[in-house]
Design an enzyme around this catalytic site. Sequence first.
Site, PDB file in Angstrom:
ATOM      1  N   TYR A 266     -57.426 -19.701  41.317  1.00 56.49           N
ATOM      2  CA  TYR A 266     -57.797 -19.609  42.726  1.00 56.49           C
ATOM      3  C   TYR A 266     -57.199 -18.296  43.210  1.00 56.49           C
ATOM      4  O   TYR A 266     -56.002 -18.044  42.986  1.00 56.49           O
ATOM      5  CB  TYR A 266     -57.171 -20.742  43.537  1.00 56.49           C
ATOM      6  CG  TYR A 266     -57.859 -22.079  43.421  1.00 56.49           C
ATOM      7  CD1 TYR A 266     -59.219 -22.222  43.670  1.00 56.49           C
ATOM      8  CD2 TYR A 266     -57.120 -23.219  43.115  1.00 56.49           C
ATOM      9  CE1 TYR A 266     -59.834 -23.460  43.596  1.00 56.49           C
ATOM     10  CE2 TYR A 266     -57.728 -24.461  43.042  1.00 56.49           C
ATOM     11  CZ  TYR A 266     -59.085 -24.576  43.278  1.00 56.49           C
ATOM     12  OH  TYR A 266     -59.675 -25.794  43.214  1.00 56.49           O
ATOM     13  N   ASP A 294     -66.122 -22.533  44.160  1.00 60.62           N
ATOM     14  CA  ASP A 294     -66.824 -23.523  44.989  1.00 60.62           C
ATOM     15  C   ASP A 294     -65.918 -24.184  46.019  1.00 60.62           C
ATOM     16  O   ASP A 294     -66.268 -25.182  46.619  1.00 60.62           O
ATOM     17  CB  ASP A 294     -67.477 -24.606  44.107  1.00 60.62           C
ATOM     18  CG  ASP A 294     -66.463 -25.371  43.272  1.00 60.62           C
ATOM     19  OD1 ASP A 294     -65.253 -25.095  43.395  1.00 60.62           O
ATOM     20  OD2 ASP A 294     -66.883 -26.239  42.490  1.00 60.62           O
ATOM     21  N   HIS A 396     -67.249 -29.335  41.751  1.00 59.09           N
ATOM     22  CA  HIS A 396     -65.867 -29.764  41.932  1.00 59.09           C
ATOM     23  C   HIS A 396     -65.758 -31.291  41.891  1.00 59.09           C
ATOM     24  O   HIS A 396     -64.941 -31.902  42.572  1.00 59.09           O
ATOM     25  CB  HIS A 396     -65.333 -29.235  43.272  1.00 59.09           C
ATOM     26  CG  HIS A 396     -63.949 -28.670  43.203  1.00 59.09           C
ATOM     27  ND1 HIS A 396     -63.703 -27.330  43.091  1.00 59.09           N
ATOM     28  CD2 HIS A 396     -62.737 -29.265  43.223  1.00 59.09           C
ATOM     29  CE1 HIS A 396     -62.389 -27.122  43.079  1.00 59.09           C
ATOM     30  NE2 HIS A 396     -61.783 -28.299  43.141  1.00 59.09           N
TER      31      HIS A 396
HETATM   32  C1  FMN Z   1     -57.636 -34.637  41.093  1.00 61.05           C
HETATM   33  C2  FMN Z   1     -58.502 -33.437  40.888  1.00 61.05           C
HETATM   34  C3  FMN Z   1     -57.967 -32.160  41.025  1.00 61.05           C
HETATM   35  C4  FMN Z   1     -58.778 -31.042  40.799  1.00 61.05           C
HETATM   36  N1  FMN Z   1     -58.211 -29.807  40.888  1.00 61.05           N
HETATM   37  C5  FMN Z   1     -58.969 -28.714  40.601  1.00 61.05           C
HETATM   38  C6  FMN Z   1     -58.402 -27.417  40.614  1.00 61.05           C
HETATM   39  O1  FMN Z   1     -57.213 -27.252  40.880  1.00 61.05           O
HETATM   40  N2  FMN Z   1     -59.199 -26.378  40.308  1.00 61.05           N
HETATM   41  C7  FMN Z   1     -60.520 -26.520  39.994  1.00 61.05           C
HETATM   42  O2  FMN Z   1     -61.217 -25.538  39.714  1.00 61.05           O
HETATM   43  N3  FMN Z   1     -61.089 -27.742  39.978  1.00 61.05           N
HETATM   44  C8  FMN Z   1     -60.347 -28.834  40.257  1.00 61.05           C
HETATM   45  N4  FMN Z   1     -60.920 -30.074  40.222  1.00 61.05           N
HETATM   46  C9  FMN Z   1     -62.327 -30.211  39.820  1.00 61.05           C
HETATM   47  C10 FMN Z   1     -62.422 -30.396  38.308  1.00 61.05           C
HETATM   48  O3  FMN Z   1     -62.068 -29.222  37.629  1.00 61.05           O
HETATM   49  C11 FMN Z   1     -63.853 -30.775  37.870  1.00 61.05           C
HETATM   50  O4  FMN Z   1     -64.747 -29.808  38.361  1.00 61.05           O
HETATM   51  C12 FMN Z   1     -64.289 -32.158  38.336  1.00 61.05           C
HETATM   52  O5  FMN Z   1     -63.213 -33.050  38.407  1.00 61.05           O
HETATM   53  C13 FMN Z   1     -65.344 -32.715  37.387  1.00 61.05           C
HETATM   54  O6  FMN Z   1     -65.820 -33.932  37.831  1.00 61.05           O
HETATM   55  P1  FMN Z   1     -65.343 -35.377  37.270  1.00 61.05           P
HETATM   56  O7  FMN Z   1     -64.028 -35.654  37.932  1.00 61.05           O
HETATM   57  O8  FMN Z   1     -66.447 -36.266  37.736  1.00 61.05           O
HETATM   58  O9  FMN Z   1     -65.236 -35.280  35.774  1.00 61.05           O
HETATM   59  C14 FMN Z   1     -60.137 -31.210  40.464  1.00 61.05           C
HETATM   60  C15 FMN Z   1     -60.667 -32.486  40.342  1.00 61.05           C
HETATM   61  C16 FMN Z   1     -59.872 -33.591  40.538  1.00 61.05           C
HETATM   62  C17 FMN Z   1     -60.462 -34.963  40.359  1.00 61.05           C
END
Ligand code: FMN
Length: 552
Positions: A266, A294, A396
């Site tokens: 980020y 995003d 996300h």
């Molecule tokens: C608890 C949590 C924290 C996340 N933190 C980040 C993050 O710090 N950076 C990021 O690019 N995506 C983050 N994401 C998104 C994930 O990288 C990913 O795109 C997403 O969880 C995929 O969907 P799914 O949970 O249905 O597998 C986060 C998702 C969750 C559930």
Amino acid sequence: MTKQITPEELSRHKTVADLWLAIDGQVWDVTAFLAAHPGGAPIILQHAGADASVPYSQYHPFSLIKEILPETMIKGTLVPFPDAKPSGEASPSSNIFRRPERKIPPLAEQISVHDFYKVAPAHLTPKANAYISSYACDGITHANNRLAYDRVGVRPRVLLPVANVSTKAKLFGRDVASPIYASPTALAKVAHPEGEKEIARGCVGARVPMALSTGASCDLADVSEAISAEHSKPPGPAEEKEEEGGGGGGGGGGGGGKIPFIFQLYVHTERSLTAKLLQRARKLGVDAIFLTVDAPLPGKREADERLLLAQPGGQKEQQFKFHAPMTGISAKNDSKGGALGRVMGAFIDADLAWKDVKWVREQCPGVPVYVKGIQTAMDARLAAEAGVDGIVVSNHGGRSVDTSPPSIFVLLELQRCCPEVFDRMEIFVDGGIMRGTDVFKALCLGAKGVGLGRGVFYSLAWGADGVRKLFERKFYSLLHLLLRLRVIGVMLTRSDDDLVLKDELETTMKMCGVRSVDEMHPGLLNTLEVDHAIPTTDDHPYAKWRRSKSKL
Ligand SMILES: Cc1cc2nc3c(=O)[nH]c(=O)nc-3n(C[C@H](O)[C@H](O)[C@H](O)COP(=O)(O)O)c2cc1C
Ligand code: HEM
């Protein structure tokens, strides 16, 4: 005041004649609705007498139940944890409780990603659950990410030799056991005291890539070290029995080459901090950068918002879990509430633009950069023009802007509107992946690999073994097998905590007559049910972009 219902009382109502379940803190008597549920009775029965919030939220926004069922069906409010004590200094309204030590069910019983989603939440704190499970607004994108996969069918092929199939792939320049990876997810310590280091150990065990978030609760160097340490461990019982004829193949410890290690970025409003972080990542030898675009600001995640954190100065452990060393931010409540995403992401530069992608690439020469969060053909083209090494099609996990398209639809949109991008860069996808068939579908549509976010968090409740099992199956080493054969005379078997996703992927491949990842192609899918929902043009097909002029 509504009646307080304990989990024990709830669990006494689990028959077709008397069926209660809890959703979003409220207990509903759904006996009369069971036969009428459009998704069928079995799925409701599966959650009878229990808190169904997490599985329910995979399919429906929380608001749906209130729209459909009359209030008279509400029996009361679920008392979260009657045996738990409020945390030391938490304010009475903070709703933060420590989980008492509960015996977690054996890992061997968790045989699908759904199982991890279902069981793990009972072993995490309410705040951890709210943070992990939350999604933007009404959860439309979150639910559709999952449901969209169900609307794409596979077209099985028969009488093809499939005794030996291999899920092996080369991702980010390294050999991996299967094209599935841990998506970057901030603050893993909410799910395990070792946080991202434990995820890393599980990924090494499964020999799949791991992506580390800027908002991680462990530092880059520590996770990098955990990966190296895990790789240098001597082979143990979990070690891979190297497959004969190309099948199978996980492997813990020192087995195989090093797993790909990706750093998710980020960009900070204070650019020099980001530049330093990228230099560190490069020095530590990360294999790729995922530049997340995003979430110029975190989405409106209401479940997370509503549940306040313990007040500043509260429990030490609380602060430890909710601290991100790479950004230096510790979680706190603000005037809007307790959303971890918003508070922890306050540093993100909302003015980031395509020109900055070039800047990011310049900060880490030689390290491939992938733009994470692409959701239209237009932006996929711009990414290709910006010369990045690839993109991650992602919304996300439905946590950013609600009603944005499910990821698999975006993959179809790219195939329809800009197929050339598949030749110009690598395309990864995440969001809603729960089954080997989902992985198969994404790969057939041109994805190089797929990521899991929440699934990894939930599997982390069993530590590194849980993470490994989520992705991979475990074989006994030949040595271990021989020992077992001599000592207890068992037959040659797989270990009882085999698999999850890799095994399901292999099964799908065999059923579809495919022996390797390279043999997958769109012809193995039927997308007719969703084709009408895939954009054909960049602009709206008929609505004109003209705001009517004021006559004043
Ligand atoms: C608890 C949590 C924290 C996340 N933190 C980040 C993050 O710090 N950076 C990021 O690019 N995506 C983050 N994401 C998104 C994930 O990288 C990913 O795109 C997403 O969880 C995929 O969907 P799914 O949970 O249905 O597998 C986060 C998702 C969750 C559930
Ligand atoms: C008890 C309250 C519930 C209500 C009011 C409800 C309502 C509905 C409605 C209206 C539909 C059809 C429209 C749609 O797909 O959105 C549906 C389908 C479905 N529901 Fe539920 N549901 C409830 C509980 C659950 C639970 C607890 C689960 C799973 C854990 C679930 C899983 C599903 C599934 C899988 C479908 C089929 C979706 C599809 O085929 O597209 N539902 N439900």
